[in-house]
Design a protein around this motif. Structure first.
Motif, short mmCIF file in Angstrom:
data_model
loop_
_atom_site.label_atom_id
_atom_site.label_comp_id
_atom_site.label_asym_id
_atom_site.label_seq_id
_atom_site.Cartn_x
_atom_site.Cartn_y
_atom_site.Cartn_z
N LEU A 210 0.82 -1.22 0.00
CA LEU A 210 0.00 0.00 0.00
C LEU A 210 0.85 1.26 0.00
O LEU A 210 0.33 2.36 0.17
CB LEU A 210 -0.92 0.01 1.22
CG LEU A 210 -1.94 -1.14 1.29
CD1 LEU A 210 -2.77 -1.04 2.55
CD2 LEU A 210 -2.83 -1.15 0.05
N GLN A 211 2.15 1.08 -0.16
CA GLN A 211 3.03 2.25 -0.06
C GLN A 211 3.16 2.91 -1.43
O GLN A 211 3.62 2.30 -2.39
CB GLN A 211 4.41 1.80 0.42
CG GLN A 211 5.31 2.98 0.68
CD GLN A 211 6.43 2.61 1.62
OE1 GLN A 211 6.26 1.78 2.52
NE2 GLN A 211 7.58 3.22 1.43
N THR A 212 2.75 4.17 -1.49
CA THR A 212 2.81 4.85 -2.79
C THR A 212 3.94 5.88 -2.84
O THR A 212 4.29 6.36 -3.91
CB THR A 212 1.47 5.56 -3.08
OG1 THR A 212 1.10 6.27 -1.91
CG2 THR A 212 0.39 4.57 -3.45
N CYS A 213 4.49 6.22 -1.68
CA CYS A 213 5.55 7.24 -1.67
C CYS A 213 6.92 6.55 -1.68
O CYS A 213 7.09 5.49 -1.07
CB CYS A 213 5.46 8.12 -0.43
SG CYS A 213 3.92 9.01 -0.36
N ASN A 214 7.86 7.18 -2.34
CA ASN A 214 9.25 6.69 -2.43
C ASN A 214 9.36 5.29 -3.05
O ASN A 214 10.29 4.55 -2.71
CB ASN A 214 9.90 6.69 -1.04
CG ASN A 214 10.02 8.09 -0.49
OD1 ASN A 214 10.34 9.02 -1.24
ND2 ASN A 214 9.74 8.26 0.79
N CYS A 215 8.41 4.93 -3.88
CA CYS A 215 8.55 3.69 -4.66
C CYS A 215 8.97 4.11 -6.07
O CYS A 215 8.27 4.90 -6.69
CB CYS A 215 7.22 2.95 -4.76
SG CYS A 215 6.80 2.05 -3.29
N LYS A 216 10.07 3.57 -6.55
CA LYS A 216 10.49 3.95 -7.91
C LYS A 216 9.63 3.26 -8.95
O LYS A 216 9.28 3.83 -9.95
CB LYS A 216 11.95 3.54 -8.11
CG LYS A 216 12.95 4.57 -7.64
CD LYS A 216 14.29 4.29 -8.29
CE LYS A 216 15.40 4.86 -7.44
NZ LYS A 216 16.65 4.16 -7.61
N THR A 217 9.35 1.99 -8.70
CA THR A 217 8.56 1.25 -9.69
C THR A 217 7.43 0.52 -8.97
O THR A 217 7.47 0.33 -7.75
CB THR A 217 9.42 0.16 -10.39
OG1 THR A 217 9.72 -0.84 -9.42
CG2 THR A 217 10.70 0.73 -10.96
N TYR A 218 6.51 0.06 -9.79
CA TYR A 218 5.40 -0.72 -9.25
C TYR A 218 5.91 -2.01 -8.60
O TYR A 218 5.37 -2.49 -7.60
CB TYR A 218 4.40 -0.96 -10.39
CG TYR A 218 3.79 -2.31 -10.38
CD1 TYR A 218 2.73 -2.61 -9.53
CD2 TYR A 218 4.30 -3.31 -11.20
CE1 TYR A 218 2.20 -3.88 -9.51
CE2 TYR A 218 3.76 -4.57 -11.18
CZ TYR A 218 2.72 -4.86 -10.32
OH TYR A 218 2.20 -6.12 -10.28
N GLU A 219 7.03 -2.55 -9.14
CA GLU A 219 7.58 -3.80 -8.58
C GLU A 219 7.99 -3.60 -7.11
O GLU A 219 7.91 -4.52 -6.31
CB GLU A 219 8.80 -4.29 -9.38
CG GLU A 219 8.46 -5.04 -10.66
CD GLU A 219 8.08 -4.12 -11.81
OE1 GLU A 219 8.39 -2.90 -11.71
OE2 GLU A 219 7.48 -4.58 -12.78
#
Ligand SMILES: C[S@@+](CC[C@H](N)C(=O)[O-])C[C@H]1O[C@@H](n2cnc3c(N)ncnc32)[C@H](O)[C@@H]1O
Length: 315
Positions: A210-219
């Protein structure tokens, strides 16, 4: 006599509150899939509000399907964790005076999320570097402070033990180790890792689903993390490890000179009153015992207006 009845009533009230709290924590575990799915539904609903051209650019359908599968897998692990209590949630709620199937507090759902992430820090290969940075210096300092302590099973207390990995490492080295923890989220989850995981071997959790911040990619969001990285049940039969549930100050306040070392990791800033913690460390340590500490001073209660007190140190 009147005082005794007053004490009994106070104990009844405390016991009732405790059962209520336990039931609400179980409910949070049980509610996870609905809560997490609702979050993903919101992502989808927001997406559908975009123009068709923008929707085509982002193409999220397959990704959301995969994230839903990850949520499902988390829910399956959480169901295993509360397995022994699951069938009784309704009865526990009724006893605790809670509305059956009531919606858990958002703050409890956030605590559950933190518990899932804590698996990474304590019991996964991904957490090895973090453990090396935090636990390794503490363990080295412990061995320096108590030479020969591991061989004779010197008594070591780990307050605010989280999911128990540091206390487990202490026991693995030969010390007599006790973990102290007051959060039911941590206690239920650590009990699973230490005592009930063996038949499953390992489980996969998706801590960042559920983390949408600081994720570079969907993986990054969808990534699975295997728990545990070691076999918690591989402790030598002679190893001494115990977990003590309850507030550190309440549980140990009557003890005198019981421990040769206190090992606090990311714990002392949980104090309402840091003086109370430090005095208690001193009181429960044997003369010449060691307090070894590591962690930040992010005083937990400083900015929470409803909390009673936050006495900290600034040096
Ligand atoms: C920041 S976490 C650190 C957990 C673990 N030591 C680590 O480094 O990953 C602080 C832990 O202390 C526990 N804790 C806070 N106040 C406590 C208290 N008064 N008595 C026992 N445990 C407490 C919390 O539930 C939480 O698990």
């Amino acid at each position: 006599m009147a005082d005794e009845r007053g004490d009994e009533r106070e104990e009844d009230v405390e016991g009732f509150k405790e059962r209520q709290h336990f039931a609400s924590v179980l409910r949070a575990f049980d509610y996870y899939e609905r809560w997490a799915s609702a979050r993903l539904s919101r992502v989808e609903a927001d997406f559908r509000r975009l123009s068709p051209a923008h929707q085509q650019l982002l193409e999220i359908d397959a990704k959301v399907t995969a994230l839903r599968a990850a949520v499902r897998q988390n829910a399956e692990v959480l169901a295993l964790i509360i397995g022994p209590h699951r069938a009784h949630i309704g009865a526990i709620e009724e006893q605790a005076g809670l509305m059956p199937a009531g919606r858990p507090l958002e703050s409890d759902m956030e605590k559950l999320q933190s518990t899932i992430k804590q698996f990474v820090r304590e019991w996964s290969a991904e957490g090895a570097a973090e453990r090396e940075a935090a636990q390794a210096p503490l363990l080295a300092a412990l061995e320096r402070a108590l030479p020969g302590g591991a061989v004779r099973g010197a008594r070591v207390l780990v307050p605010g033990a989280g999911l128990g990995r540091l206390a487990w490492e202490v026991a693995r080295r030969g010390f007599t180790s006790q973990a102290s923890e007051f959060s039911y989220f941590m206690l239920i989850a650590s009990n699973f890792v230490l005592n009930s995981l063996q038949p499953h071997g390992s489980v996969n959790v998706h801590p960042w689903v559920l983390q949408t911040c600081n994720c570079k990619t969907y993986e990054d969001q969808a990534r699975a993390c295997a728990v545990p990285d070691v076999e918690p049940w591989s402790l030598d039969a002679a190893a001494r490890l115990s977990m003590c549930a309850g507030d550190f100050v309440e549980v140990y306040r009557e003890q005198q000179a019981q421990w040769e070392a206190v090992l606090s990791m990311f714990f002392i800033d949980t104090a309402h009153n840091i003086v109370e913690y430090i005095r208690l460390f001193r009181q429960i340590l044997v003369p010449g015992g060691a307090w070894v500490n590591l962690g930040p001073l992010l005083w937990h209660y400083t900015d929470t207006p409803d909390e009673a007190m936050s006495i900290m140190i600034v040096v």
